[in-house]
Design a protein around this motif. Structure first.
Motif, PDB file in Angstrom:
ATOM      1  N   LEU A   6      -1.566   0.657 -10.919  1.00 59.55           N
ATOM      2  CA  LEU A   6      -2.950   0.749 -10.430  1.00 59.55           C
ATOM      3  C   LEU A   6      -3.312  -0.493  -9.635  1.00 59.55           C
ATOM      4  N   LEU A   7      -2.941  -1.651 -10.156  1.00 57.18           N
ATOM      5  CA  LEU A   7      -3.215  -2.914  -9.472  1.00 57.18           C
ATOM      6  C   LEU A   7      -2.464  -2.970  -8.149  1.00 57.18           C
ATOM      7  N   ASN A   8      -1.204  -2.550  -8.162  1.00 54.53           N
ATOM      8  CA  ASN A   8      -0.408  -2.565  -6.938  1.00 54.53           C
ATOM      9  C   ASN A   8      -1.036  -1.713  -5.843  1.00 54.53           C
ATOM     10  N   GLU A   9      -1.521  -0.532  -6.229  1.00 54.95           N
ATOM     11  CA  GLU A   9      -2.101   0.394  -5.257  1.00 54.95           C
ATOM     12  C   GLU A   9      -3.351  -0.177  -4.611  1.00 54.95           C
ATOM     13  N   LEU A  10      -4.261  -0.724  -5.432  1.00 47.01           N
ATOM     14  CA  LEU A  10      -5.496  -1.236  -4.853  1.00 47.01           C
ATOM     15  C   LEU A  10      -5.248  -2.527  -4.073  1.00 47.01           C
ATOM     16  N   GLU A  11      -4.336  -3.348  -4.558  1.00 46.24           N
ATOM     17  CA  GLU A  11      -3.988  -4.561  -3.815  1.00 46.24           C
ATOM     18  C   GLU A  11      -3.397  -4.195  -2.449  1.00 46.24           C
ATOM     19  N   GLY A  12      -2.552  -3.165  -2.428  1.00 48.32           N
ATOM     20  CA  GLY A  12      -1.995  -2.704  -1.156  1.00 48.32           C
ATOM     21  C   GLY A  12      -3.067  -2.201  -0.213  1.00 48.32           C
ATOM     22  N   TYR A  13      -4.049  -1.513  -0.764  1.00 45.33           N
ATOM     23  CA  TYR A  13      -5.169  -0.990   0.028  1.00 45.33           C
ATOM     24  C   TYR A  13      -5.981  -2.123   0.652  1.00 45.33           C
ATOM     25  N   VAL A  14      -6.337  -3.112  -0.154  1.00 40.18           N
ATOM     26  CA  VAL A  14      -7.136  -4.235   0.356  1.00 40.18           C
ATOM     27  C   VAL A  14      -6.332  -5.028   1.389  1.00 40.18           C
ATOM     28  N   THR A  15      -5.060  -5.227   1.125  1.00 42.03           N
ATOM     29  CA  THR A  15      -4.209  -5.945   2.076  1.00 42.03           C
ATOM     30  C   THR A  15      -4.106  -5.194   3.397  1.00 42.03           C
TER      31      THR A  15
END
Length: 317
Positions: free
Chosen positions: A254-263
Protein backbone atom coordinates in the motif's frame (compact mmCIF):
# COMPACT_ATOMS: atom_id res chain seq x y z
CA UNK A 1 -4.11 -11.13 8.10
CA UNK A 2 -7.02 -9.18 9.58
CA UNK A 3 -9.75 -11.34 11.12
CA UNK A 4 -13.32 -10.24 10.45
CA UNK A 5 -15.36 -9.80 13.64
CA UNK A 6 -18.65 -8.14 12.77
CA UNK A 7 -20.49 -5.71 10.54
CA UNK A 8 -22.35 -2.69 11.94
CA UNK A 9 -24.55 -0.20 10.13
CA UNK A 10 -21.51 1.99 9.48
CA UNK A 11 -18.36 -0.11 9.39
CA UNK A 12 -16.81 -3.56 9.50
CA UNK A 13 -14.65 -4.54 12.46
CA UNK A 14 -11.46 -6.53 12.06
CA UNK A 15 -9.03 -7.86 14.65
CA UNK A 16 -5.40 -7.13 13.72
CA UNK A 17 -3.91 -8.73 16.82
CA UNK A 18 -5.06 -9.24 20.42
CA UNK A 19 -6.54 -5.92 21.55
CA UNK A 20 -6.07 -3.99 18.28
CA UNK A 21 -8.96 -3.50 15.87
CA UNK A 22 -9.58 -1.72 12.58
CA UNK A 23 -12.99 -0.21 11.86
CA UNK A 24 -13.25 -0.10 8.06
CA UNK A 25 -15.93 2.20 6.70
CA UNK A 26 -18.76 0.76 4.62
CA UNK A 27 -19.10 3.15 1.65
CA UNK A 28 -22.03 5.53 1.73
CA UNK A 29 -23.19 4.75 5.28
CA UNK A 30 -21.90 7.73 7.30
CA UNK A 31 -18.51 6.60 8.55
CA UNK A 32 -16.69 7.59 5.32
CA UNK A 33 -13.17 7.05 6.70
CA UNK A 34 -11.51 4.31 8.74
CA UNK A 35 -10.84 4.27 12.48
CA UNK A 36 -8.93 2.20 15.02
CA UNK A 37 -9.46 0.73 18.48
CA UNK A 38 -6.53 -0.10 20.76
CA UNK A 39 -6.71 -1.77 24.18
CA UNK A 40 -3.90 -0.19 26.20
CA UNK A 41 -4.49 -2.39 29.22
CA UNK A 42 -6.52 -0.41 31.72
CA UNK A 43 -8.14 1.87 29.17
CA UNK A 44 -8.95 2.13 25.48
CA UNK A 45 -7.72 4.43 22.73
CA UNK A 46 -9.65 5.25 19.54
CA UNK A 47 -8.03 6.63 16.39
CA UNK A 48 -10.30 9.02 14.43
CA UNK A 49 -14.05 9.34 14.93
CA UNK A 50 -15.77 9.15 11.50
CA UNK A 51 -17.89 11.75 9.75
CA UNK A 52 -21.19 11.65 11.68
CA UNK A 53 -22.12 11.63 15.36
CA UNK A 54 -24.13 8.46 14.73
CA UNK A 55 -21.12 6.58 13.37
CA UNK A 56 -18.90 8.01 16.11
CA UNK A 57 -21.27 6.79 18.81
CA UNK A 58 -21.39 3.31 17.29
CA UNK A 59 -17.58 3.30 17.18
CA UNK A 60 -17.45 4.09 20.89
CA UNK A 61 -20.09 1.49 21.67
CA UNK A 62 -18.15 -1.21 19.83
CA UNK A 63 -14.80 -0.17 21.37
CA UNK A 64 -16.18 -0.53 24.89
CA UNK A 65 -18.10 -3.70 24.04
CA UNK A 66 -15.01 -5.36 22.55
CA UNK A 67 -12.69 -4.48 25.42
CA UNK A 68 -15.02 -4.13 28.41
CA UNK A 69 -13.23 -0.86 29.19
CA UNK A 70 -13.98 2.82 28.83
CA UNK A 71 -12.46 4.91 26.07
CA UNK A 72 -9.86 7.24 27.59
CA UNK A 73 -8.21 8.70 24.48
CA UNK A 74 -9.39 9.78 21.03
CA UNK A 75 -6.81 10.73 18.40
CA UNK A 76 -7.65 13.11 15.54
CA UNK A 77 -5.28 12.40 12.66
CA UNK A 78 -6.15 15.66 10.88
CA UNK A 79 -8.93 18.24 10.73
CA UNK A 80 -11.11 16.96 7.87
CA UNK A 81 -14.72 16.35 8.84
CA UNK A 82 -14.78 12.70 7.81
CA UNK A 83 -12.24 12.06 10.60
CA UNK A 84 -13.51 14.39 13.36
CA UNK A 85 -17.26 15.00 13.09
CA UNK A 86 -17.84 12.02 15.39
CA UNK A 87 -15.83 13.66 18.18
CA UNK A 88 -18.88 14.52 20.26
CA UNK A 89 -19.35 10.84 21.10
CA UNK A 90 -16.01 11.09 22.94
CA UNK A 91 -16.41 14.45 24.67
CA UNK A 92 -15.53 12.99 28.08
CA UNK A 93 -12.30 11.42 26.75
CA UNK A 94 -8.96 13.13 26.22
CA UNK A 95 -9.11 14.18 22.57
CA UNK A 96 -5.58 14.49 21.17
CA UNK A 97 -4.23 16.26 18.10
CA UNK A 98 -1.42 18.52 17.03
CA UNK A 99 -1.74 22.22 17.81
CA UNK A 100 -2.17 22.99 14.11
CA UNK A 101 -4.88 20.37 13.61
CA UNK A 102 -6.90 21.88 16.45
CA UNK A 103 -6.54 25.38 15.00
CA UNK A 104 -7.52 24.18 11.53
CA UNK A 105 -10.52 22.32 12.90
CA UNK A 106 -11.59 25.40 14.82
CA UNK A 107 -11.25 27.57 11.71
CA UNK A 108 -12.52 25.23 8.97
CA UNK A 109 -15.21 23.23 10.78
CA UNK A 110 -17.34 26.06 12.13
CA UNK A 111 -21.06 25.36 12.36
CA UNK A 112 -23.41 28.20 11.60
CA UNK A 113 -27.17 28.38 11.92
CA UNK A 114 -28.55 24.84 11.69
CA UNK A 115 -31.22 25.76 9.15
CA UNK A 116 -28.63 27.41 6.92
CA UNK A 117 -26.26 24.46 7.26
CA UNK A 118 -29.07 22.12 6.23
CA UNK A 119 -29.96 24.28 3.22
CA UNK A 120 -26.32 24.61 2.14
CA UNK A 121 -25.91 20.84 2.34
CA UNK A 122 -29.10 20.25 0.36
CA UNK A 123 -27.83 22.67 -2.27
CA UNK A 124 -24.54 20.79 -2.45
CA UNK A 125 -26.42 17.51 -2.82
CA UNK A 126 -28.46 18.95 -5.69
CA UNK A 127 -25.21 19.98 -7.37
CA UNK A 128 -23.78 16.49 -6.90
CA UNK A 129 -26.92 14.95 -8.36
CA UNK A 130 -26.58 17.11 -11.48
CA UNK A 131 -22.95 16.04 -11.88
CA UNK A 132 -23.92 12.39 -11.46
CA UNK A 133 -26.58 12.70 -14.16
CA UNK A 134 -24.23 14.43 -16.60
CA UNK A 135 -21.04 12.39 -16.25
CA UNK A 136 -20.33 9.46 -18.56
CA UNK A 137 -17.13 8.42 -16.80
CA UNK A 138 -18.04 5.31 -14.73
CA UNK A 139 -15.25 5.88 -12.17
CA UNK A 140 -16.17 9.52 -11.64
CA UNK A 141 -19.86 8.61 -11.48
CA UNK A 142 -19.19 6.01 -8.77
CA UNK A 143 -17.08 8.54 -6.82
CA UNK A 144 -19.80 11.18 -7.05
CA UNK A 145 -22.47 8.67 -6.01
CA UNK A 146 -20.46 7.72 -2.93
CA UNK A 147 -19.97 11.41 -2.08
CA UNK A 148 -23.72 11.92 -2.48
CA UNK A 149 -24.56 9.00 -0.18
CA UNK A 150 -22.08 10.11 2.49
CA UNK A 151 -23.27 13.73 2.43
CA UNK A 152 -26.85 12.52 2.78
CA UNK A 153 -25.81 10.84 6.03
CA UNK A 154 -24.14 14.07 7.17
CA UNK A 155 -27.34 15.96 6.32
CA UNK A 156 -29.37 13.62 8.54
CA UNK A 157 -27.03 14.27 11.49
CA UNK A 158 -26.63 18.04 11.15
CA UNK A 159 -29.40 18.84 13.69
CA UNK A 160 -27.38 17.12 16.42
CA UNK A 161 -23.85 17.73 15.16
CA UNK A 162 -21.50 19.60 17.51
CA UNK A 163 -17.88 20.49 16.85
CA UNK A 164 -15.82 19.14 19.75
CA UNK A 165 -12.19 20.24 19.60
CA UNK A 166 -9.11 18.41 20.89
CA UNK A 167 -8.13 19.11 24.49
CA UNK A 168 -4.63 17.55 24.61
CA UNK A 169 -2.09 18.93 22.15
CA UNK A 170 1.35 17.94 20.91
CA UNK A 171 3.74 19.03 18.18
CA UNK A 172 5.84 16.23 16.69
CA UNK A 173 5.64 13.13 18.89
CA UNK A 174 3.60 11.89 21.82
CA UNK A 175 4.02 8.58 23.66
CA UNK A 176 1.05 7.01 25.44
CA UNK A 177 1.85 4.08 27.73
CA UNK A 178 -0.66 1.57 29.01
CA UNK A 179 -0.19 -1.52 31.14
CA UNK A 180 -0.60 -3.73 28.05
CA UNK A 181 1.08 -1.74 25.26
CA UNK A 182 2.29 1.68 24.21
CA UNK A 183 1.47 3.77 21.17
CA UNK A 184 3.44 6.49 19.47
CA UNK A 185 1.82 9.46 17.77
CA UNK A 186 3.93 11.04 15.06
CA UNK A 187 3.47 14.23 13.08
CA UNK A 188 6.25 14.64 10.53
CA UNK A 189 4.62 17.58 8.78
CA UNK A 190 1.79 17.62 6.31
CA UNK A 191 1.27 16.11 2.89
CA UNK A 192 -2.52 15.72 2.78
CA UNK A 193 -3.23 18.63 5.16
CA UNK A 194 -0.82 21.07 6.83
CA UNK A 195 -0.60 18.70 9.81
CA UNK A 196 -1.03 14.92 9.51
CA UNK A 197 -0.68 12.51 12.43
CA UNK A 198 -0.23 8.75 12.24
CA UNK A 199 -0.19 6.22 15.08
CA UNK A 200 2.47 3.54 15.45
CA UNK A 201 2.25 0.48 17.70
CA UNK A 202 5.88 -0.68 17.92
CA UNK A 203 5.31 -4.01 19.69
CA UNK A 204 2.54 -4.96 17.27
CA UNK A 205 4.24 -3.53 14.15
CA UNK A 206 0.98 -1.81 13.18
CA UNK A 207 0.42 1.73 11.92
CA UNK A 208 -2.86 3.64 11.63
CA UNK A 209 -1.99 6.15 8.93
CA UNK A 210 -5.01 8.43 8.56
CA UNK A 211 -5.07 9.93 5.06
CA UNK A 212 -1.30 9.72 4.71
CA UNK A 213 -2.17 6.33 3.24
CA UNK A 214 -5.20 5.40 1.15
CA UNK A 215 -6.09 2.57 -1.21
CA UNK A 216 -6.92 3.24 -4.87
CA UNK A 217 -7.91 6.83 -4.14
CA UNK A 218 -6.78 10.16 -5.53
CA UNK A 219 -6.26 11.51 -2.03
CA UNK A 220 -5.76 15.31 -2.17
CA UNK A 221 -2.09 16.26 -1.91
CA UNK A 222 -1.11 19.74 -0.78
CA UNK A 223 2.62 19.16 -0.36
CA UNK A 224 4.26 16.34 -2.36
CA UNK A 225 7.71 17.04 -0.88
CA UNK A 226 6.53 16.52 2.70
CA UNK A 227 4.41 13.55 1.63
CA UNK A 228 7.50 11.80 0.24
CA UNK A 229 9.58 12.80 3.27
CA UNK A 230 6.96 11.24 5.56
CA UNK A 231 7.07 8.02 3.52
CA UNK A 232 10.85 7.90 3.96
CA UNK A 233 10.53 8.24 7.72
CA UNK A 234 7.70 5.70 7.93
CA UNK A 235 9.89 3.16 6.12
CA UNK A 236 12.42 3.46 8.95
CA UNK A 237 9.85 2.03 11.38
CA UNK A 238 9.21 -1.68 11.81
CA UNK A 239 5.70 -1.90 10.36
CA UNK A 240 4.06 -4.96 8.83
CA UNK A 241 0.38 -3.92 8.94
CA UNK A 242 -0.93 -0.62 7.63
CA UNK A 243 -4.43 0.74 8.23
CA UNK A 244 -5.19 3.41 5.63
CA UNK A 245 -7.57 6.32 6.10
CA UNK A 246 -9.68 4.96 3.24
CA UNK A 247 -9.59 1.44 1.88
CA UNK A 248 -8.64 -1.97 3.21
CA UNK A 249 -5.96 -2.99 5.69
CA UNK A 250 -2.75 -3.87 3.86
CA UNK A 251 0.99 -4.30 3.98
CA UNK A 252 3.95 -2.30 2.67
CA UNK A 253 2.61 -2.64 -0.87
CA UNK A 254 0.00 0.00 0.00
CA UNK A 255 2.82 2.37 0.90
CA UNK A 256 4.70 1.52 -2.29
CA UNK A 257 1.66 2.25 -4.45
CA UNK A 258 0.89 5.65 -2.96
CA UNK A 259 4.56 6.64 -2.86
CA UNK A 260 4.79 5.74 -6.55
CA UNK A 261 1.72 7.85 -7.26
CA UNK A 262 3.07 10.93 -5.47
CA UNK A 263 6.47 10.51 -7.11
CA UNK A 264 4.85 10.22 -10.55
CA UNK A 265 2.85 13.40 -9.99
CA UNK A 266 5.90 15.26 -8.69
CA UNK A 267 8.04 14.25 -11.67
CA UNK A 268 5.28 14.98 -14.18
CA UNK A 269 4.55 18.44 -12.81
CA UNK A 270 8.15 19.56 -12.28
CA UNK A 271 8.96 18.49 -15.84
CA UNK A 272 5.94 20.39 -17.21
CA UNK A 273 6.86 23.53 -15.28
CA UNK A 274 10.50 23.35 -16.41
CA UNK A 275 9.24 23.14 -20.00
CA UNK A 276 6.82 26.04 -19.40
CA UNK A 277 3.76 23.91 -20.20
CA UNK A 278 0.59 25.70 -19.00
CA UNK A 279 -1.57 23.74 -16.57
CA UNK A 280 -4.59 23.90 -18.89
CA UNK A 281 -2.61 22.36 -21.76
CA UNK A 282 -1.21 19.66 -19.50
CA UNK A 283 -4.62 18.63 -18.19
CA UNK A 284 -6.23 18.73 -21.64
CA UNK A 285 -3.83 16.17 -23.10
CA UNK A 286 -3.09 14.24 -19.91
CA UNK A 287 -4.02 10.57 -19.68
CA UNK A 288 -3.69 8.80 -16.35
CA UNK A 289 -1.32 5.81 -16.42
CA UNK A 290 -2.96 2.40 -16.20
CA UNK A 291 -2.24 1.83 -12.47
CA UNK A 292 -4.24 4.96 -11.57
CA UNK A 293 -7.05 4.88 -14.18
CA UNK A 294 -9.54 3.15 -11.89
CA UNK A 295 -8.74 5.04 -8.70
CA UNK A 296 -11.69 6.76 -7.07
CA UNK A 297 -12.06 10.39 -6.01
CA UNK A 298 -14.34 13.25 -7.08
CA UNK A 299 -11.33 15.43 -7.96
CA UNK A 300 -9.65 12.64 -9.87
CA UNK A 301 -6.00 12.81 -10.80
CA UNK A 302 -6.69 16.21 -12.41
CA UNK A 303 -7.35 17.66 -8.96
CA UNK A 304 -3.90 16.68 -7.78
CA UNK A 305 -2.30 17.86 -11.02
CA UNK A 306 -3.71 21.32 -10.30
CA UNK A 307 -2.73 21.33 -6.63
CA UNK A 308 0.83 20.17 -7.21
CA UNK A 309 1.32 22.45 -10.22
CA UNK A 310 0.35 25.41 -8.02
CA UNK A 311 2.60 24.12 -5.24
CA UNK A 312 5.72 24.09 -7.44
CA UNK A 313 4.85 27.35 -9.17
CA UNK A 314 4.54 28.92 -5.72
CA UNK A 315 7.99 27.61 -4.77
CA UNK A 316 9.61 29.18 -7.83
CA UNK A 317 8.05 32.65 -7.49
Amino acid sequence: MPTFIKKTDFFKLYSLTDGVYAAIAIPGKGAWSNAGIVDLGDEVLVFDSFTTPSAGQELRNQAELLTGKKVKYLINSHYHGDHVFGNQAFRDASIISTVETKELSKEKNKLGDVKKEIEHTKEYLRSLKQQIDLTRDPILKASLENQYDEMNKVLNDIPRLEIVLPSVLFEKKLLLKGSKRKVELHCLGGGHTPSDTFMYLPEDKIAFMGDLLTENLHVPIINPEEFLHIFERVRELNITTYVPGHGNVGNKELLNELEGYVTFLKDTLTDAINKHVPLESLITRFEAPLPYKNWMGVGGIEGNLSKIYEFYCGKTT
